[in-house]
Design a protein around this motif. Structure first.
Motif, PDB file in Angstrom:
ATOM      1  N   UNK A  42      -9.844  75.622  65.717  1.00 45.26           N
ATOM      2  CA  UNK A  42      -9.785  75.427  67.165  1.00 45.26           C
ATOM      3  C   UNK A  42      -9.210  76.650  67.879  1.00 45.26           C
ATOM      4  N   UNK A  43      -8.212  77.297  67.310  1.00 41.95           N
ATOM      5  CA  UNK A  43      -7.617  78.462  67.969  1.00 41.95           C
ATOM      6  C   UNK A  43      -8.606  79.639  67.979  1.00 41.95           C
ATOM      7  N   UNK A  44      -9.265  79.874  66.843  1.00 42.68           N
ATOM      8  CA  UNK A  44     -10.260  80.945  66.778  1.00 42.68           C
ATOM      9  C   UNK A  44     -11.337  80.701  67.838  1.00 42.68           C
ATOM     10  N   UNK A  45     -11.851  79.472  67.869  1.00 41.79           N
ATOM     11  CA  UNK A  45     -12.924  79.139  68.808  1.00 41.79           C
ATOM     12  C   UNK A  45     -12.467  79.300  70.253  1.00 41.79           C
ATOM     13  N   UNK A  46     -11.231  78.942  70.530  1.00 42.03           N
ATOM     14  CA  UNK A  46     -10.707  79.081  71.884  1.00 42.03           C
ATOM     15  C   UNK A  46     -10.525  80.524  72.302  1.00 42.03           C
ATOM     16  N   UNK A  47     -10.169  81.378  71.354  1.00 43.13           N
ATOM     17  CA  UNK A  47      -9.979  82.799  71.679  1.00 43.13           C
ATOM     18  C   UNK A  47     -11.299  83.556  71.758  1.00 43.13           C
ATOM     19  N   UNK A  48     -12.326  83.078  71.076  1.00 42.49           N
ATOM     20  CA  UNK A  48     -13.629  83.765  71.059  1.00 42.49           C
ATOM     21  C   UNK A  48     -14.338  83.523  72.393  1.00 42.49           C
ATOM     22  N   UNK A  56     -12.675  90.077  68.946  1.00 44.69           N
ATOM     23  CA  UNK A  56     -12.435  91.483  69.255  1.00 44.69           C
ATOM     24  C   UNK A  56     -10.969  91.631  69.646  1.00 44.69           C
ATOM     25  N   UNK A  57     -10.437  92.836  69.576  1.00 47.94           N
ATOM     26  CA  UNK A  57      -9.038  93.032  69.962  1.00 47.94           C
ATOM     27  C   UNK A  57      -8.713  92.462  71.341  1.00 47.94           C
ATOM     28  N   UNK A  67     -10.438  93.625  64.532  1.00 48.12           N
ATOM     29  CA  UNK A  67     -11.538  92.687  64.720  1.00 48.12           C
ATOM     30  C   UNK A  67     -11.577  91.708  63.544  1.00 48.12           C
ATOM     31  N   UNK A  68     -11.764  90.428  63.856  1.00 49.40           N
ATOM     32  CA  UNK A  68     -11.823  89.381  62.834  1.00 49.40           C
ATOM     33  C   UNK A  68     -13.113  88.598  63.023  1.00 49.40           C
ATOM     34  N   UNK A  69     -13.937  88.549  61.991  1.00 48.04           N
ATOM     35  CA  UNK A  69     -15.171  87.774  62.073  1.00 48.04           C
ATOM     36  C   UNK A  69     -14.877  86.317  61.736  1.00 48.04           C
ATOM     37  N   UNK A  70     -15.757  85.447  62.168  1.00 49.27           N
ATOM     38  CA  UNK A  70     -15.614  84.025  61.834  1.00 49.27           C
ATOM     39  C   UNK A  70     -15.666  83.834  60.322  1.00 49.27           C
ATOM     40  N   UNK A  71     -16.507  84.612  59.637  1.00 51.90           N
ATOM     41  CA  UNK A  71     -16.608  84.523  58.176  1.00 51.90           C
ATOM     42  C   UNK A  71     -15.268  84.882  57.523  1.00 51.90           C
ATOM     43  N   UNK A  72     -14.601  85.911  58.005  1.00 49.87           N
ATOM     44  CA  UNK A  72     -13.285  86.282  57.473  1.00 49.87           C
ATOM     45  C   UNK A  72     -12.270  85.158  57.730  1.00 49.87           C
ATOM     46  N   UNK A  73     -12.309  84.624  58.930  1.00 49.28           N
ATOM     47  CA  UNK A  73     -11.413  83.532  59.305  1.00 49.28           C
ATOM     48  C   UNK A  73     -11.631  82.329  58.384  1.00 49.28           C
TER      49      UNK A  73
END
Length: 102
Positions: A42-48, A56-57, A67-73
């Protein structure tokens, strides 16, 4: 890939049973890797903010970071899930959810 946006208020829980109930979307009393990743994203999705599957930074707290990809996450979440899965059965039960991080 399952993408679920959980509002921050809904993400706040007070007890292990609450975590289990909220993460366990199929109601089987256990949390699968997919359920864990969906809940914990949820946090990743909210920040994207641009919805491109990459943080992205400028989308991260403080406007910086790598930079963090969804796959890395998702890979990081899978690693955390497997470390928490003490009995190695591929699911997390209430006991494993309540245990300190391993």
């Amino acid at each position: 890939m399952l993408a679920v946006l959980v509002p921050p208020a809904a993400a706040q829980v007070a007890a292990t049973a609450d975590y289990l109930a909220k993460m366990d979307t199929d109601g089987d009393g256990r949390v699968s890797l997919a359920e864990y990743q969906a809940w914990m994203s949820y946090a990743f999705d909210g920040m994207d903010r641009d919805g491109d599957g990459v943080l992205a930074p400028w989308e991260q707290p403080g406007g910086r970071g790598r930079t963090i990809t969804r796959a890395e996450h998702l890979a990081r979440l899978a690693d955390r899930f497997h470390r928490q899965d003490a009995d190695g059965d591929g699911i997390l039960d209430a006991r494993e959810l309540a245990a300190p991080p391993r």
